[in-house]
Design an enzyme around this catalytic site. Sequence first.
Site, PDB file in Angstrom:
ATOM      1  NE  ARG A  36      -4.849 118.713  81.083  1.00 16.10           N
ATOM      2  CZ  ARG A  36      -5.208 119.065  79.830  1.00 16.10           C
ATOM      3  NH1 ARG A  36      -6.144 118.476  79.063  1.00 16.10           N
ATOM      4  NH2 ARG A  36      -3.884 119.549  79.154  1.00 16.10           N
ATOM      5  CE  LYS A 208       4.727 126.432  63.023  1.00 18.44           C
ATOM      6  NZ  LYS A 208       3.859 126.967  62.183  1.00 18.44           N
ATOM      7  N   GLY A 358       3.435 119.236  76.047  1.00 16.72           N
ATOM      8  CA  GLY A 358       2.788 117.711  76.241  1.00 16.72           C
ATOM      9  C   GLY A 358       3.887 116.782  76.056  1.00 16.72           C
ATOM     10  N   GLY A 381       0.060 125.705  77.547  1.00 19.01           N
ATOM     11  CA  GLY A 381      -0.325 126.567  76.764  1.00 19.01           C
ATOM     12  C   GLY A 381       0.345 127.390  77.852  1.00 19.01           C
TER      13      GLY A 381
HETATM   14  P1  AMP Z   1       5.453 122.215  69.416  1.00 14.41           P
HETATM   15  O1  AMP Z   1       4.537 121.764  69.568  1.00 14.41           O
HETATM   16  O2  AMP Z   1       6.030 123.201  69.543  1.00 14.41           O
HETATM   17  O3  AMP Z   1       6.019 121.603  71.501  1.00 14.41           O
HETATM   18  O4  AMP Z   1       6.504 121.306  69.113  1.00 14.41           O
HETATM   19  C1  AMP Z   1       6.531 119.433  68.927  1.00 14.41           C
HETATM   20  C2  AMP Z   1       6.885 119.026  68.199  1.00 14.41           C
HETATM   21  O5  AMP Z   1       7.699 119.680  67.258  1.00 14.41           O
HETATM   22  C3  AMP Z   1       6.706 117.466  67.883  1.00 14.41           C
HETATM   23  O6  AMP Z   1       5.524 116.770  67.046  1.00 14.41           O
HETATM   24  C4  AMP Z   1       8.186 117.542  66.826  1.00 14.41           C
HETATM   25  O7  AMP Z   1       7.485 116.398  66.365  1.00 14.41           O
HETATM   26  C5  AMP Z   1       8.001 118.592  66.555  1.00 14.41           C
HETATM   27  N1  AMP Z   1       9.399 119.022  66.264  1.00 14.41           N
HETATM   28  C6  AMP Z   1      10.977 118.543  67.039  1.00 14.41           C
HETATM   29  N2  AMP Z   1      12.170 118.311  66.837  1.00 14.41           N
HETATM   30  C7  AMP Z   1      11.377 118.515  65.015  1.00 14.41           C
HETATM   31  C8  AMP Z   1      12.478 118.771  64.337  1.00 14.41           C
HETATM   32  N3  AMP Z   1      14.065 118.231  64.050  1.00 14.41           N
HETATM   33  N4  AMP Z   1      12.660 118.949  63.342  1.00 14.41           N
HETATM   34  C9  AMP Z   1      10.707 119.001  62.897  1.00 14.41           C
HETATM   35  N5  AMP Z   1      10.135 119.080  63.421  1.00 14.41           N
HETATM   36  C10 AMP Z   1      10.399 118.912  64.462  1.00 14.41           C
END
Ligand code: AMP
Length: 401
Positions: A36, A208, A358, A381
């Site tokens: 950064r 999510k 990330g 974000g």
């Molecule tokens: P985000 O913060 O929404 O970008 O999501 C990233 C997180 O989603 C990471 O920590 C991943 O380990 C988790 N993740 C991705 N795929 C899965 C899955 N199939 N089941 C549970 N967690 C997941």
Amino acid sequence: MAKLTVEDLPLEGKKVLMRVDFNVPIKDGVVGDDNRIVAALPTIKYVIDHGGRAVLFSHLGRIKKEEDKPGLSMRPVAERLSNLINKPVTFVPVTEGKQLEDAIDNMKNGEILLVQNTRYEDVKDGEYVKRESGNDPELGKYWASLGDVFVNDAFGTAHRKHASNVGIATNMPGKAAAGYLMEKEIKFLGDAVDNPERPFVAILGGAKVSDKIGVIDNLLEKADKIIIGGGMAYTFYAAKGIKIGNSLVEKDKIDVAKQILDKAGDKLVLPIDNVVADKFNNDADSKVVEGDIDDGWMALDIGPKTVKLYEDVLKDAKTVVWNGPMGVFEMPNFAKGTLEIGKFLGTLTDATTIVGGGDSTAAVKELGVADKLTHISTGGGASLTYLEGQELPGIAAISEK
Ligand code: AMP
């Protein structure tokens, strides 16, 4: 872009307040990944090479109590910046008052000063008052009074309304410009979303659905295909009546997922096979299954047929935007889907390829394909907010040309 940029500002002999994103990892007083800082160098160099006096502001981490302050001082950042730019950087360990004002007044053309972590203002006399993070009007006004012009190069915080970005800019009407990094982010993300060369394919992953509903809604109008991976895929499975076993699901979002599926038709592409595990652990027993996932098993990555399907969708794309991992990327045994997609993006040399977030960024860096991609966004974000089609307050506050 119709916003003022650093090249539009008078700089010679001016006190140039600059909001940069130096929110870097610090361990034992030493800066870790300095990407950064490196990303902000072109704008800082431009300012000092044109006789400006660069007064830099950034936040670092989160400060909620007095004890958070010592570990989040900007001093190590000043040292790293000085090494990188090969010039002295004056560090001022406070965010307001005579020491800061005198230091700025004593600057000569071409010099650089770094102000203490702007979030020191979030805690005063032991109280969590959020002057910086809450955009306290007096604070923005005060900081603006310290300079002649303002350059915002901190895309990573553009989705937040803080005193050091929005506050300063609104108090310097007609004199608040975007730096090169900010300009680049707006150009690549803006063109991709609003004026993409087609086919335009978005790849969305991560834990999510709830975090990505806004993005999906906006991109359904704009993208030709949306590829879904990661934990969020299984809420869509549930909405389609596919068995998900113990996979991640947001039960209260199944209805929304149904609505999205109805609206999307074949625009939305879901995994056709998955790597399932008997527990949430890298050493879990695992296997690849197509379709239904039995109880006792959870999907932790997309399967090989899905990777193939996604590559097929991507191969003719002219614009690709990727945010979020295809599986539990932190566990090596479930990182393959994410890595394969990253690797494939690196082969799409005729397309504009943009990565944000990330895990996806870590994946392309780990693979060594980052330099084959068009743009790696510095703001997870902020880039998501952009993909949602929402105005970013940090950008909105920059003066029009
Ligand atoms: P985000 O913060 O929404 O970008 O999501 C990233 C997180 O989603 C990471 O920590 C991943 O380990 C988790 N993740 C991705 N795929 C899965 C899955 N199939 N089941 C549970 N967690 C997941």
